[in-house]
Design a protein around this motif. Sequence first.
Motif, PDB file in Angstrom:
ATOM      1  N   ALA A   1      -1.317  -7.710   2.536  1.00  0.00           N
ATOM      2  CA  ALA A   1      -2.597  -7.300   1.924  1.00  0.00           C
ATOM      3  C   ALA A   1      -2.519  -6.461   0.731  1.00  0.00           C
ATOM      4  O   ALA A   1      -1.396  -6.146   0.188  1.00  0.00           O
ATOM      5  CB  ALA A   1      -3.419  -6.471   2.807  1.00  0.00           C
ATOM      6  N   ASN A   2      -3.470  -6.483  -0.125  1.00  0.00           N
ATOM      7  CA  ASN A   2      -3.339  -5.779  -1.608  1.00  0.00           C
ATOM      8  C   ASN A   2      -3.456  -4.296  -1.316  1.00  0.00           C
ATOM      9  O   ASN A   2      -3.120  -3.628  -2.168  1.00  0.00           O
ATOM     10  CB  ASN A   2      -4.680  -5.983  -2.604  1.00  0.00           C
ATOM     11  CG  ASN A   2      -5.920  -5.588  -1.879  1.00  0.00           C
ATOM     12  OD1 ASN A   2      -5.979  -5.438  -0.882  1.00  0.00           O
ATOM     13  ND2 ASN A   2      -6.950  -6.178  -2.776  1.00  0.00           N
TER      14      ASN A   2
ATOM     15  N   SER B   1      -0.060   5.383  -4.248  1.00  0.00           N
ATOM     16  CA  SER B   1      -0.436   4.211  -4.171  1.00  0.00           C
ATOM     17  C   SER B   1       0.535   3.062  -4.560  1.00  0.00           C
ATOM     18  O   SER B   1       0.842   2.091  -3.787  1.00  0.00           O
ATOM     19  CB  SER B   1      -1.842   3.634  -4.768  1.00  0.00           C
ATOM     20  OG  SER B   1      -1.340   4.019  -6.296  1.00  0.00           O
ATOM     21  N   GLY B   2       1.357   3.589  -5.704  1.00  0.00           N
ATOM     22  CA  GLY B   2       2.477   2.678  -5.988  1.00  0.00           C
ATOM     23  C   GLY B   2       3.566   2.335  -4.915  1.00  0.00           C
ATOM     24  O   GLY B   2       4.252   1.343  -4.928  1.00  0.00           O
ATOM     25  N   GLU B   3       3.821   3.906  -4.305  1.00  0.00           N
ATOM     26  CA  GLU B   3       4.955   3.986  -3.531  1.00  0.00           C
ATOM     27  C   GLU B   3       4.527   3.122  -2.058  1.00  0.00           C
ATOM     28  O   GLU B   3       5.503   2.631  -1.382  1.00  0.00           O
ATOM     29  CB  GLU B   3       5.384   5.104  -3.222  1.00  0.00           C
ATOM     30  CG  GLU B   3       6.152   5.933  -4.248  1.00  0.00           C
ATOM     31  CD  GLU B   3       5.976   7.452  -4.304  1.00  0.00           C
ATOM     32  OE1 GLU B   3       6.816   8.048  -4.922  1.00  0.00           O
ATOM     33  OE2 GLU B   3       4.980   8.086  -3.278  1.00  0.00           O
TER      34      GLU B   3
ATOM     35  N   THR C   1      -0.212  -4.872  -7.869  1.00  0.00           N
ATOM     36  CA  THR C   1      -1.129  -3.688  -7.969  1.00  0.00           C
ATOM     37  C   THR C   1      -0.337  -2.391  -7.727  1.00  0.00           C
ATOM     38  O   THR C   1       0.026  -2.022  -6.659  1.00  0.00           O
ATOM     39  CB  THR C   1      -2.248  -3.734  -6.910  1.00  0.00           C
ATOM     40  OG1 THR C   1      -2.930  -4.935  -6.901  1.00  0.00           O
ATOM     41  CG2 THR C   1      -3.236  -2.816  -6.882  1.00  0.00           C
ATOM     42  N   GLY C   2      -0.581  -1.489  -8.790  1.00  0.00           N
ATOM     43  CA  GLY C   2      -0.113  -0.046  -8.575  1.00  0.00           C
ATOM     44  C   GLY C   2       1.289   0.081  -8.932  1.00  0.00           C
ATOM     45  O   GLY C   2       1.923   1.215  -8.996  1.00  0.00           O
TER      46      GLY C   2
ATOM     47  N   CYS D   1      -8.852  -0.357 -12.730  1.00  0.00           N
ATOM     48  CA  CYS D   1      -8.933  -1.843 -12.694  1.00  0.00           C
ATOM     49  C   CYS D   1      -7.857  -2.448 -11.848  1.00  0.00           C
ATOM     50  O   CYS D   1      -7.508  -3.956 -12.082  1.00  0.00           O
ATOM     51  CB  CYS D   1      -8.772  -2.469 -14.235  1.00  0.00           C
ATOM     52  SG  CYS D   1     -10.108  -1.581 -15.230  1.00  0.00           S
ATOM     53  N   GLN D   2      -7.089  -1.808 -10.957  1.00  0.00           N
ATOM     54  CA  GLN D   2      -6.216  -2.544 -10.190  1.00  0.00           C
ATOM     55  C   GLN D   2      -6.900  -3.798  -9.352  1.00  0.00           C
ATOM     56  O   GLN D   2      -7.915  -3.726  -8.875  1.00  0.00           O
ATOM     57  CB  GLN D   2      -5.527  -1.582  -8.961  1.00  0.00           C
ATOM     58  CG  GLN D   2      -4.783  -0.575  -9.345  1.00  0.00           C
ATOM     59  CD  GLN D   2      -4.191   0.264  -8.232  1.00  0.00           C
ATOM     60  OE1 GLN D   2      -4.563  -0.203  -6.936  1.00  0.00           O
ATOM     61  NE2 GLN D   2      -3.399   1.125  -8.315  1.00  0.00           N
ATOM     62  N   GLY D   3      -6.150  -4.831  -9.575  1.00  0.00           N
ATOM     63  CA  GLY D   3      -6.568  -6.175  -8.673  1.00  0.00           C
ATOM     64  C   GLY D   3      -7.501  -6.782  -9.447  1.00  0.00           C
ATOM     65  O   GLY D   3      -7.821  -7.843  -9.127  1.00  0.00           O
TER      66      GLY D   3
END
Length: 491
Positions: free
Chosen positions: A79-80, A150-152, A176-177, A427-429
């Motif tokens: 999932a995203n 979120s990136g981790e 994303t991220g 604007c992620q995704g």
Amino acid sequence: MKESFVSIHHLNLKYAQKAVLTDLNWVINRGENWLLNGESGSGKTSLAKAIAGLNKTSGTLKVHFDTNSMLSAEVLYVANWYPFKNLEGVANFYYQQRYTSQAAPETHTVNTELINYGAENKLQFTELESLFDAFGFSSLVNAQLIQLSSGEHKKLQLIKALWLKPQLLILDEPYTGLDLISRGHLNHLLDEIVSKGVQLLLISNETDLPLSISHFTVLKNGKLQELLSKKSSPSLAQKPLKEIPAFLSEKPAYTTNSLVKMTDVAINYGEKQVLKGINWEIKPGEKWLLQGHNGSGKSTLLSLINGDHPQAYANDIHLFGNKRGSGESIWDIKKNIGLISPEFHWYFDAQATVWQSIASGFFDSVGLFRELPYEKQNQVNELIGYFELEDYKNEPFKILPLSKQRLVLLARTMIKNPILLILDEPCQGLDHYQTQHFNRLVDELCSYGKTLIYVAHTESDLPTCLDQQLLLNKGEIIKNTTSYQIQKEPA
């Protein structure tokens, strides 16, 4: 003759009585790696979950696994975002909890999560080291899941997927991220597992893709259209914005010459130093771009401003003219701020309607728990019109396409007409068109004197109003400029 791997015929899927996939046909042959594109809400995720056996559909959908392969005979859908749970197996976190969970363990550590995952799937732990190195993840093995950015979280998702190596790997918005360096590493790792027999299905709006992606398709009106290349996706003309509501065109009445001032700020979690020697001042009306690699300290820095981090009291921080710890409440701070962040989006009340979600911004709550006076009800309705959300007014937040959810959250941040906007990767995704539309709205909303902090990993598709830049690296400021100019992409 080509051998089919996934065969789909006359597939139909409805969600909330609305047709999402209509008589869809698709054959993925063995050895093909696909990019799936389409507008937000077109059904890409629904189709991906159907292939992974997570959505019920009508029609025929078969995955023909290779019984002679050493790879796991399964379809893995990633999932995203990362749906982790606490130690009791519950996922009902609140978004500030990441900064208040340092004392007692509330979630598994990264190490425990991977030990359990490896044992469950009979994986070799020797393969983890190279994945950790590629994503710069080694220092996080003892961190609680809730403490990751979120990136981790995205990196941990990807590490688990790359470690498993299923016969079909479906990645929903995998970039994303991720910072630019991590995106490059991911593409290399994906090409590597393809060489070992894994097939890919990527759902993404990015143009920098793994070299192994060989086929491209777009989902529109419930059906697929194969493309010759990623660049052959249709482009859309930007439509004019509606007239801004009158209450948002009022210029802020600033009462101080400095909205944020940090002097030698340091944040530590035990022996881990997250921020050190931070000196930063934000003056009224400035528009800041905040950047840095995953784990550089961006989210922690923002949490000091929006009142969510308890260590703010142990530092020299002035917000809106007052020193932290001088008697102001967290609500005194938040009334001046409109916030969007990945964490806030994840933990937002998905059951609330669009109208309730926007109205909750008056109270900085994640749901609406009181009646609004007539004037405030009118303001909610004005914003629903401005953001063109009339058709979704009474719909639950959770069923909206991602692009509409972001507009709802932007409307929520604006409902109290805050003097400072903090937009953390808003604007992620989103695809290029949706990102441009969102940022045009940000430019319009900020043109009346608002102050802005905007977080983004790349320097394309940004609001044009940005004029300052702060760049972090390993918790330190490496660039602080008041003459920032957006780098335009070549025509």
